[in-house]
Design an enzyme around this catalytic site. Structure first.
Site, short mmCIF file in Angstrom:
data_model
loop_
_atom_site.label_atom_id
_atom_site.label_comp_id
_atom_site.label_asym_id
_atom_site.label_seq_id
_atom_site.Cartn_x
_atom_site.Cartn_y
_atom_site.Cartn_z
N HIS A 233 34.91 -26.13 81.49
CA HIS A 233 35.16 -25.33 82.69
C HIS A 233 34.92 -23.83 82.45
CE1 HIS A 233 37.76 -28.60 84.85
NE2 HIS A 233 36.53 -29.00 84.53
N TYR B 280 33.35 -22.97 87.98
CA TYR B 280 34.68 -22.51 87.54
C TYR B 280 34.67 -21.04 87.15
CZ TYR B 280 36.58 -27.23 87.59
OH TYR B 280 37.03 -28.46 88.00
N CYS C 224 33.07 -34.14 80.87
CA CYS C 224 33.24 -33.43 82.14
C CYS C 224 32.01 -33.70 82.99
CB CYS C 224 33.41 -31.93 81.88
SG CYS C 224 33.64 -30.93 83.37
N ARG D 45 50.29 -31.37 90.59
CA ARG D 45 49.09 -30.57 90.85
C ARG D 45 49.34 -29.58 91.97
NH1 ARG D 45 42.99 -32.79 92.35
NH2 ARG D 45 42.05 -30.74 92.64
N ASN E 199 42.09 -33.74 82.32
CA ASN E 199 42.11 -32.28 82.24
C ASN E 199 43.44 -31.76 81.70
OD1 ASN E 199 39.54 -31.45 83.19
ND2 ASN E 199 40.11 -32.03 85.26
#
Length: 424
Positions: free
Chosen positions: A194, A244, A164, A90, A144
């Protein structure tokens, strides 16, 4: 009822455990299996889970295992919350795109593509093993990028639903501002994972009074502050975008910000170290306050509600999920995965059925179409590999769209993910 959590050694898992314990009348779990290859973390989380159940007088059995096949055998539902490559991957997703002047984020843009490439093959392998061990089990995907992962699962014929927490978080926020119970607030939530907008905020249900104009008039500053967007943007749009959407509506500003502060991955990694130290305390028998900063607020409530509805127990009839479009948005293919309000108790156990929505304004529909095209290419790259497929997916993304930029990002993506991409 047996539930299995793949990625059960996550520091986030106690949030789920707390939800299962508190909402046991909605979802009567008799056995909960936490599955994870990280033995030390798994045992730590498992012990805390048992203490949380005991504190709340939950009689369900909590077990742990590193054996996926054994863990999912006989499960009624399997929850996926894994992170291939961990926080280290990440951190890379949030870092190398900035070298090209693009947003660094784990689900949006080039970083999101990298996560999809790492994740889709692993999830599909897990799903096939679930199908062999428990062919009737539902797969609930938190992993995700949820839209792309759910699309991969559905295309492969799995009984899968994506989940989500954006919608439930906004529902709770709006309910508090309006002085209503969350159950009395229905969102006209439309888009992709998102990439969503609240077109209406209704009292009581899908046909209730639309409170959104009054909400924006009275509380627009508070809503805009949470989204980190100017109040004027909300007023001009007349809807509430997901937070987002800031990566799209304020991309260059976000890139400048990300270059001047520690990454979210670094913050979460530090938080996880603190959480693991807390979890090791044998006196701890509830989720610590620090966990609220970890992310994923209200996921446990959403997960319990969805699992209960899918399995014929309690749960709310209408919920926001990620599922096949099937004509809901007529400008998208039927097999696009959208994030939408749906009736979850479908006849014959066929899964969620999206509610009808009004015509989506071109301002929003255009971006949804664009990102759907990117997701098509991203999934193709995840399934078949190849540098050219990665390049085309990046070129198609609305935050990239230039061949020299796509070339540079492709080079960086492959260089940082070789250990997770056998074909690279």
């Amino acid at each position: 009822m047996k539930l299995a959590v793949v990625g059960g050694g996550s520091t986030y898992t106690p949030e789920l455990i707390d939800g299962f314990a508190r909402l046991r009348d909605t979802l009567p779990v008799e056995e909960l299996v936490l599955i994870d290859p990280a033995t030390e973390r798994l045992e730590l989380i498992g012990a805390l889970a048992r203490r949380i159940f005991a504190r709340q007088d939950h009689t369900g059995l909590v077990t742990t295992t590193t054996d996926l096949d054994a863990g999912v055998a006989g499960a009624d539902a399997v929850l996926l919350q894994l992170r291939v490559g961990g926080q280290a991957a990440r951190l890379q997703d949030e870092t190398w795109p900035l070298e090209c002047g693009c947003v660094g984020q784990e689900t949006t843009g080039a970083g999101g593509l990298a996560k999809a490439l790492r994740t889709v093959p692993v999830v599909l392998d897990i799903a096939e093993r679930v199908r062999r061990a428990s062919p009737d089990a539902w797969i609930i995907d938190f992993t995700n990028p949820v839209g792309i992962v759910t699309r991969a699962l559905l295309r492969a014929g799995h009984k899968a639903v994506g989940l989500c927490n954006v919608a439930i978080g906004l529902q709770r926020k709006f309910a508090a501002l309006l002085g209503l119970a969350p159950s009395d607030v229905h969102l006209d939530h439309v888009g992709l994972n998102h990439l969503t907008w609240e077109l209406g905020v209704r009292r009581g249900g899908p046909d209730g009074e639309n409170l959104l104009p009054g909400l924006l008039a009275a509380h627009g500053e508070a809503v805009a502050s949470d989204l980190r967007l100017p109040r004027a943007v909300l007023d001009r749009l007349g809807v509430v975008p997901s937070y987002y959407l800031r990566y799209f509506y304020s991309h260059d500003e976000v890139v400048r910000e990300l270059g001047t502060k520690p990454s979210r991955a670094a913050e979460v990694a530090a938080m996880e170290r603190e959480l693991l130290a807390l979890y090791a305390d044998p006196a701890l028998d509830e989720k610590p306050a620090l966990l609220a900063k970890r992310g994923g607020a209200f996921y446990s409530e959403a997960a319990v509600d969805l699992a209960a509805a899918l399995l014929g127990g309690g749960g709310t009839d209408v919920q926001v999920v990620n599922t096949y479009n099937n004509g809901t948005l007529p400008f998208l293919p039927d097999d696009a995965v959208i994030e939408i309000q749906a009736r979850v108790r479908a006849t014959g156990g066929s899964g969620p059925v999206p509610l009808p929505v009004p015509r989506l304004d071109p301002l929003f529909a255009g971006l949804v179409s664009h990102v759907t095209a990117y997701e098509d290419l991203a999934l193709d790259a995840a399934l078949r590999g190849g540098r050219e497929r990665v390049f085309k997916a990046l070129l198609a993304h609305p935050l990239i769209g230039q061949y020299d930029l796509a070339e540079g990002l492709t080079d960086r993506l492959l260089a940082h993910n070789k250990e997770h991409l056998p074909w690279a």
